[in-house]
Design an enzyme around this catalytic site. Structure first.
Site, short mmCIF file in Angstrom:
data_model
loop_
_atom_site.label_atom_id
_atom_site.label_comp_id
_atom_site.label_asym_id
_atom_site.label_seq_id
_atom_site.Cartn_x
_atom_site.Cartn_y
_atom_site.Cartn_z
CG HIS A 16 -5.86 4.61 -0.56
ND1 HIS A 16 -5.50 3.55 -1.34
CD2 HIS A 16 -5.02 4.61 0.51
CE1 HIS A 16 -4.48 2.91 -0.75
NE2 HIS A 16 -4.17 3.54 0.37
CG HIS A 62 -1.24 -0.43 0.58
ND1 HIS A 62 -1.96 -0.93 1.64
CD2 HIS A 62 -1.49 0.90 0.53
CE1 HIS A 62 -2.61 0.07 2.22
NE2 HIS A 62 -2.36 1.18 1.57
#
Ligand SMILES: Nc1ncnc2c1ncn2[C@@H]1O[C@H](COP(=O)(O)OP(=O)(O)O)[C@@H](O)[C@H]1O
Ligand SMILES: Nc1ncnc2c1ncn2[C@@H]1O[C@H](COP(=O)(O)OP(=O)(O)O)[C@@H](O)[C@H]1O
Ligand SMILES: [Mg+2]
Ligand SMILES: [Mg+2]
Ligand SMILES: [Mg+2]
Ligand SMILES: [Mg+2]
Lengths: 333, 202, 333, 202
Positions: A58, A220
């Protein structure tokens, strides 16, 4: 999606080796687990520590935001996987300057259990810990179940504001209060156009048609609120603003910051095309936009898509949001 | 009839063998409702424990504490953390003891269930490993023969898994799949059924 | 590749509207053509102006680097297309502070003809112009034909160094000399994994197999030196460093800066994995690495791939490279 | 036999019509060897010129300067800039004149060729529009009848295009395709053939 990597098992450790080699002025590896990044120059003694942790993939979240006016340390898991309680305990120890540590992270089951257990582990080191959990993704649960919402890009505002408050020298309870206020002030929503690939899984996190998008999808690949034909930029921006403002209405005169964030592959050109509509909408609400953040602040590797995060400010939050900070990915002078 | 570190070591041997065997099945089950790492978590955890096995101390508390830490070190996934939590609760009870009676097992499982519930903040009936442990605690209550206890635990776990199959998952990553989860086994319950069966050696 | 846009014809103008709305403290639209971005706060009178221009779709290149210690103005073409001579003339006028203007841009036929013509147009305004052209892509022509090489990410170093030299108050000839020295000190090479889509064309700039990569491909999809199976990160980094060092050998004790740049979709995680090898290689050469740049500095929208740029420094270049600068995409304190 | 703004206006009418017609063909040709915008460049440029046409001044120099600027305003692509360059060179020669003799056309084309060569720094024989203009200048040399001049220019452009087809492109975006360009028409020469034909009205 094509990735540039060696053995997928080494993706995170090699990433950390490169990150610390490229920016020794900002980051250093701490603890025995090899999965904790701490400030190269620790915060001053007596400063409240801010620690976070979560899965890799991320960047700049989470590790990237370790720096002056931001985080003190971060525990780093495999891609999209929680770090272990041991690693989090190491991060807490690295973050502590004797004034206690705030565990500031996203609302994911594994992370919560591990940070709780890590807290129990560091009790033996007499480190006092508090917890502030981000749950800003409005698409992941209705307002009634707001506590079940996932934590996404709102984290960046919380890191910035909590970090500045800690730098200002407040004690643990006060910084925790401010961090919680920042977390509560954030609302986010995302839209995904194409998936990313978790190195060890080796296949895309989801399947989607060449002409499709999914509104509200999680970072996700968690299912969103609708999937359908890819819409025009202005329509996408309009719906995302509708969702944010429905969840956190604004009054004329309100001061807000807005983040128009790329999930990874979506280029800044397209973020600016969206920003026209975002800004016009905030103007129409009579709100004043402070320090808009347009860019890649919280991503999912090569995922195509965007997220918007609205942060409603009061004088206190604005002061800390606009205070100086410095890390390899973001600096406010 | 009492159990010592000797029984613990042989159980560990059977368990690690079973987790190697179930590796793909558990990853697949978790892949359908989550991130597909459950097999990884258990295989890694049991490998670490097997390595400790020969050197495990007589003190069952110390031995189980070492097993718990093997999970916190090797995994950040929910199940690893929950296993560590459960094992740690048992370790606290057995600290300083080298023997445990089969008749105590039910209480130990119940204690693990409660500690894991406190850790994960999930309710019973939520279609999680907690429901397996709850069934195992009830099935073993009052039994004194170690073989009977082990078999009751295994059948209890299997029954709970079957009973919950038709429910909607309410916890963890599976939650977001909502209705889709009806008719699918909860990966963690599936894992506990395999664990209990391996311990019983059935 | 999926794009978030409205009418493809409006892609660039909408991008500019959003860019200037998001960062009014840095950028303003100047001139009548609507395709010139200038500093919100013009450089001080008597400062040499630095102007660039080129096609859109490369943010932060070109427009993004307008700012203090960097560029004064930029002419913006459609995606991957040269701005017109008129637009460039407007940019030159906006950049001029009475001390003349350097046209600092990449080696592309259309851009050259237009900047030359723009120079003739502004002669009527008595603005003296010089030219420095970047031709840093070693994969686009052999050393013997170095002048035919394309200009790519080396531009970022040239913008930074020329901008700082102008800020230091040197005259046009001196700043031009320094800018040319910076341009000559840069060597770049790229590797592409997947294409991008030019909005008005609507189809990918090239086709490539799911398991293939192309070494040396240009930022617009120009053919490279080889196409083959996607290699491991360390092998890719090794070959790219070989190509750069073969073209510009280093001696022990040399000081260099290196840019490990994403073409767009490739995430920072993967840039750091590559950087391990890059840094180790420079160390092995006995070179000292100064201010490494790892991130997205010169892109092609959502293209997957990377480029490396090696910039060999002397005391003068290092001074200006490390001098302060500030724009929405890059700031050096 | 002399030409005035009247002949210029009718040529513009035929040209813009032709460029609308050739739009796709020119984009396709440029798409094969470049960025596919050649049709766009010429269509946009001629549209802008058509709009100016009614108001074009008698002074041929001023008139052609306006046409040149129409190209610099509407396109940043090479061909537009080259067209503007060529037109500007003619404009300079004809400044202050309202008439031009057909016999002067060859020299005007040669002047445009030279100005464009100076602008683009390409050699003759490089398989570019320069080769078209060179052939047109040579083909029209010595002719005095305007119809004969126009037809000679058209056939000259067509011949040059055919002659160059077998060569390797050495200039602009086409250069990078190297060998592949053998047997392919240069887009810019193709365009000039269409332009010359349209002016001749053939
Ligand atoms: N909060 C919780 N309380 C009890 N059990 C849980 C909880 N969260 C997950 N589980 C159990 O763990 C299993 C998933 O474990 P795991 O794959 O390690 O989760 P993750 O990878 O999502 O962290 C679930 O099937 C469920 O049985
Ligand atoms: N430097 C040059 N000198 C002469 N002619 C050129 C030059 N560059 C391009 N051309 C001509 O222009 C044509 C391409 O025009 P255009 O499509 O506008 O180029 P681009 O879009 O690549 O800028 C070529 O086919 C060639 O005939
Ligand atoms: Mg899992
Ligand atoms: Mg997991
Ligand atoms: Mg073209
Ligand atoms: Mg073009």
């Amino acid at each position: 999606m094509k990735k540039i990597l060696n053995n997928p098992v080494d993706y995170v450790d090699e990433m950390l080796a490169g990150l610390t080699a490229a920016h020794p002025e900002f980051y250093r590896l701490a603890g025995e687990t090899g999965r904790v990044v701490a400030r190269a120059a620790p915060g001053k003694p007596g400063k409240v520590g801010i620690v976070t942790g979560g899965g890799s993939g991320h960047l700049p979240v989470f590790t990237g935001y370790v720096g002056a006016g931001l985080l003190d340390a971060c525990a780093i898991g495999d891609v999209f996987a929680s770090p272990s309680a041991e690693q989090m305990a190491d991060a807490i120890r690295a973050a502590d300057q004797g004034a206690g540590v705030i565990r500031l992270y996203g609302n994911y089951g594994g992370d919560i259990m591990n940070f709780d257990m890590a807290g129990e582990l560091v009790e033996f080191d007499d480190i006092r810990c508090t917890t502030v959990i981000l749950a800003d993704d409005v698409a992941s649960a209705p307002p009634a179940e707001a506590a079940k919402r996932r934590g996404v890009a709102g984290m960046v505002y919380a890191f910035k504001i909590a970090g500045a408050a800690a730098e200002a020298g407040h004690d643990l309870d006060e910084v925790t209060r401010i961090a919680q206020k920042a977390a509560d002030a954030c609302r986010s929503v995302g839209a995904a156009l194409s998936p990313c690939t978790v190195p060890q899984a080796g296949k895309p996190t989801f399947q989607i048609g060449e002409d499709e998008m999914e509104m509200g999808m999680g970072i996700h690949g968690e299912p969103g609120v609708w999937r359908g034909k890819l819409r025009a930029a202005d329509a996408i921006a309009g719906e995302m603003m509708d969702r944010l403002l429905a969840d956190m209405p604004l009054a004329s005169g309100d001061r807000v910051s807005i983040m128009v964030n790329s999930l990874g592959a979506t280029p800044p050109e397209e973020l600016y095309i969206l920003y026209r509509i975002v800004k016009a909408r905030l103007d129409a609400e009579g709100a004043t936009t402070v320090m808009p953040l347009v860019g890649r602040y919280a991503t999912s590797m090569e995922m195509t898509g965007v997220s918007f995060t609205l942060c409603k400010l009061d004088a206190e939050l604005e002061t800390y949001l606009t205070a100086p900070c410095d890390c390899a990915f973001w600096s406010v002078a | 009839m009492s159990l010592t570190v000797v029984e613990l070591r042989s159980a560990i041997a059977r368990l690690s063998e079973a987790m190697e065997r179930e590796f793909d099945a558990l990853n697949a089950a978790d892949g359908a409702l989550g991130d597909g790492d459950l097999g990884v978590t258990l295989k890694r955890g049991m490998r670490a424990i097997s390595e400790l096995s020969p050197g495990l101390p007589e003190d069952l508390g110390q031995a189980l504490l070492a097993c718990a830490q093997a999970f916190t070190k090797t995994s950040g996934s929910s199940y690893g953390t929950l296993m560590a939590t459960g094992l740690m609760s048992m370790a606290k009870v057995l600290r300083g003891r080298t023997e445990v009676e089969a008749s105590e097992v039910s209480t130990l499982i119940a204690g693990a269930r409660d500690a894991m519930q406190a850790r994960g903040k999930a309710d019973l009936g939520g279609k999680t490993v907690l429901d397996s442990l709850d069934a195992m605690a009830r099935a073993t209550a009052g039994l004194t023969d170690s073989k009977a206890v082990a078999e009751a635990a295994a059948t209890g776990a299997a029954r709970a898994q079957a009973e919950m199959k038709g429910r909607i998952a309410t916890i963890g990553r599976a939650r977001i799949f909502g209705e889709k989860t009806i008719g699918m086994d909860d990966p963690g319950m599936l894992a506990m059924t395999a664990i209990a069966a391996a311990i019983a050696g059935t």
